[in-house]
Design a protein around this motif. Structure first.
Motif, PDB file in Angstrom:
ATOM      1  N   HIS A 352       0.880  -1.369   0.036  1.00  0.00           N
ATOM      2  CA  HIS A 352       0.088  -0.240   0.243  1.00  0.00           C
ATOM      3  C   HIS A 352       0.968   1.465   0.001  1.00  0.00           C
ATOM      4  N   HIS A 353       2.113   1.298   0.428  1.00  0.00           N
ATOM      5  CA  HIS A 353       2.771   2.282   0.598  1.00  0.00           C
ATOM      6  C   HIS A 353       4.244   2.239  -0.151  1.00  0.00           C
ATOM      7  N   VAL A 354       5.051   1.235   0.068  1.00  0.00           N
ATOM      8  CA  VAL A 354       6.377   0.986  -0.458  1.00  0.00           C
ATOM      9  C   VAL A 354       6.401   0.913  -2.014  1.00  0.00           C
ATOM     10  N   LEU A 355       5.370  -0.059  -2.421  1.00  0.00           N
ATOM     11  CA  LEU A 355       5.567  -0.367  -3.719  1.00  0.00           C
ATOM     12  C   LEU A 355       4.882   0.845  -4.603  1.00  0.00           C
ATOM     13  N   PRO A 356       3.977   1.400  -4.308  1.00  0.00           N
ATOM     14  CA  PRO A 356       3.248   2.520  -5.259  1.00  0.00           C
ATOM     15  C   PRO A 356       4.322   3.438  -5.450  1.00  0.00           C
ATOM     16  N   LEU A 357       5.303   3.913  -4.259  1.00  0.00           N
ATOM     17  CA  LEU A 357       6.304   4.675  -4.482  1.00  0.00           C
ATOM     18  C   LEU A 357       7.606   4.511  -5.300  1.00  0.00           C
ATOM     19  N   ALA A 358       7.697   3.113  -5.387  1.00  0.00           N
ATOM     20  CA  ALA A 358       8.765   2.742  -6.127  1.00  0.00           C
ATOM     21  C   ALA A 358       8.386   2.349  -7.446  1.00  0.00           C
ATOM     22  N   MET A 359       7.137   2.178  -7.967  1.00  0.00           N
ATOM     23  CA  MET A 359       6.634   1.833  -9.231  1.00  0.00           C
ATOM     24  C   MET A 359       7.210   2.942 -10.287  1.00  0.00           C
ATOM     25  N   PRO A 360       7.539   3.991 -10.151  1.00  0.00           N
ATOM     26  CA  PRO A 360       8.147   4.644 -11.446  1.00  0.00           C
ATOM     27  C   PRO A 360       9.665   4.036 -11.664  1.00  0.00           C
ATOM     28  N   GLY A 361      10.427   3.696 -10.821  1.00  0.00           N
ATOM     29  CA  GLY A 361      11.610   2.870 -10.871  1.00  0.00           C
ATOM     30  C   GLY A 361      11.510   1.488 -11.408  1.00  0.00           C
TER      31      GLY A 361
END
Length: 455
Positions: A352-361
């Motif tokens: 819910h938090h880490v994966l969405p923020l890492a999605m661009p990379g």
């Protein structure tokens, strides 16, 4: 009043102290000179790189841009019913029995009629009927036959066709063939080139955009003007679909586990080391692996997009895993701590938090991995995709198991043939491949700029 300075004892003259901070000593001068030399070397290296890039791009464009244009001869062909449908019942099965040899006389008659229309004769140029036929691509009879089978009601009518000109005639209008070289060439004569000039003046011959380069399949050695990259484009697209559907979920899932859930022990360290080593393995090794596992052991067909996609998936996985783990590491630990602090579970904090923020990379690494896979040639050659493929693969999912080619392999096939027209085709295919790669990298940049978060 006397000058105090003049009457006083001689004052000591100011002197430059050797230890002054304002003084540039020899050591500083040497260091500054060394820095200037380094800057000049750096600028020189950049200049050499830019010059090499300009030369490369100029060479590819100068040789490849003519492939997007082709010379056509417009002829009014009378579809003689006595030759194509003797029974007159328009039975498709009966019409299909007429081979391409049965359409050649119709094209010859149309060529003679066109010459009579513009007021020239074959005798003026010292040409025979065979020479007139050779000015038109051998693909013309097959094209005419396909039209008649698709439109049986057109039999008995006069239809205007734009037939591909012979590769040497096309090369004449693109500067590859000259009158002098034609005297030494067994595939074309100066008389044919002179007749081509007459047809162009009469408005029956023109050079314009060639959509067939993108839609037609590969052609044999004696038909370079009919060669296209349609099968290669579809084959590459099918393989990228396989790579995307397999490499992205597997790579992201493995990265999340290794980075967020896996315990730190010797086994996970061994896995991480092997992933890093696989990223540096030559691509041809993956081709050998695919040949042994997917073809020899699993029994999948050679030269099929499914096998090429599986091989490229194995090759792309390390790139996606490494880039995804780097993206996950870039998310600040405070995000995880805050999610856990408000009662979220470990899985909730990650998804819910880490994966969405890492999605661009993650998306950027995936696209770069796909772009790398799109340009690979060596592993595809080992699994048989270097074979000559004339038929288009069918629609998915059956098409994944049909024989196909790929863009980089098609470039290799073109360069192995002696006719200069195939070299032109190879450069044109390289331009198309580079456009695809540039588009994929451009999409990666847009995604990174669109979703990037700075901490």
């Amino acid at each position: 009043m006397t000058d105090a300075t003049a009457s006083s004892p001689a004052a000591p003259k100011p002197s430059r102290h050797r230890g002054s901070l304002l003084e540039v000593d020899a050591r500083t001068r040497r260091r500054n000179a060394s820095e200037r030399r380094f800057r000049r070397l750096g600028l020189g290296a950049i200049g050499i790189g830019v010059a090499a890039l300009i030369i490369l791009v100029t060479s590819i464009l100068s040789q490849g841009l003519p492939a997007f244009q082709q010379t056509f001869i417009a002829l009014d062909v009378y579809l003689d019913e006595t030759k194509l449908d003797k029974n007159g019942n328009r039975d498709i099965e009966e019409i299909k029995k007429v081979s391409t040899f049965g359409y050649t006389p119709l094209i010859n008659s149309a060529m003679s009629a066109k010459m009579e229309e513009i007021g020239v004769t074959a005798e003026e140029f010292g040409l025979s009927d065979r020479d007139l036929t050779d000015m038109i691509s051998k693909e013309a009879a097959a094209e005419l036959r396909r039209h008649v089978i698709a439109n049986p009601d057109s039999i008995g009518e006069t239809v205007t066709f734009e037939f591909l000109a012979n590769g040497r005639i096309d090369g004449y209008f693109k500067g590859r063939v000259t009158m002098e070289s034609a005297q030494l060439d067994s595939n074309v004569s100066p008389g044919q080139l002179q007749l081509a000039d007459a047809l162009k003046e009469g408005g029956s011959l023109s050079t314009h955009w060639n959509w067939g380069f993108f839609t037609m399949a590969d052609a044999s050695e004696n038909r370079p003007e009919a060669a296209g990259i349609g099968v290669a484009i579809i084959g590459s697209m099918y393989m990228m679909m396989v790579v995307l559907c397999l490499a992205l979920p597997i790579g992201v899932a493995a990265s999340i586990y290794l980075e967020e859930f896996a315990p730190q022990n010797w086994f996970t360290d061994l896995i991480e080391v092997n992933i890093s080593n696989l990223a540096a393995v030559p691509s041809i090794v993956f081709g050998i692996l695919g040949l042994a596992i997917f073809i020899n052991y699993a029994g999948l067909p050679q030269s099929a997009p499914i096998v090429g996609g599986l091989v490229l998936t194995l090759m792309t996985l390390p790139t996606i895993i490494i880039s995804t783990r780097a993206s996950l590491k870039s998310v600040p630990p405070s995000i995880r701590d805050a999610a856990l602090g408000v009662g979220a579970s470990k899985m909730q904090s990650v998804f819910h938090h880490v994966l969405p923020l890492a999605m661009p990379g993650i998306l950027t690494g995936t696209i770069i991995g796909l772009a790398q896979a799109l340009g690979e040639t060596a592993p595809l050659m080992l699994i048989g995709m270097v074979a000559f493929v004339r038929e288009f693969p069918s629609a998915p999912p059956e098409g994944f198991f049909d024989p196909a080619s790929a863009l980089p392999v098609q470039v290799y096939n073109f360069t192995q043939r002696a006719d200069p027209a195939f070299v032109e085709r190879a450069s044109g295919a390289i331009i198309v491949l580079l456009i695809f790669l540039l588009c994929m990298n451009f999409i990666a940049i847009i995604l990174r700029r669109r979703f990037e978060r700075r901490w």
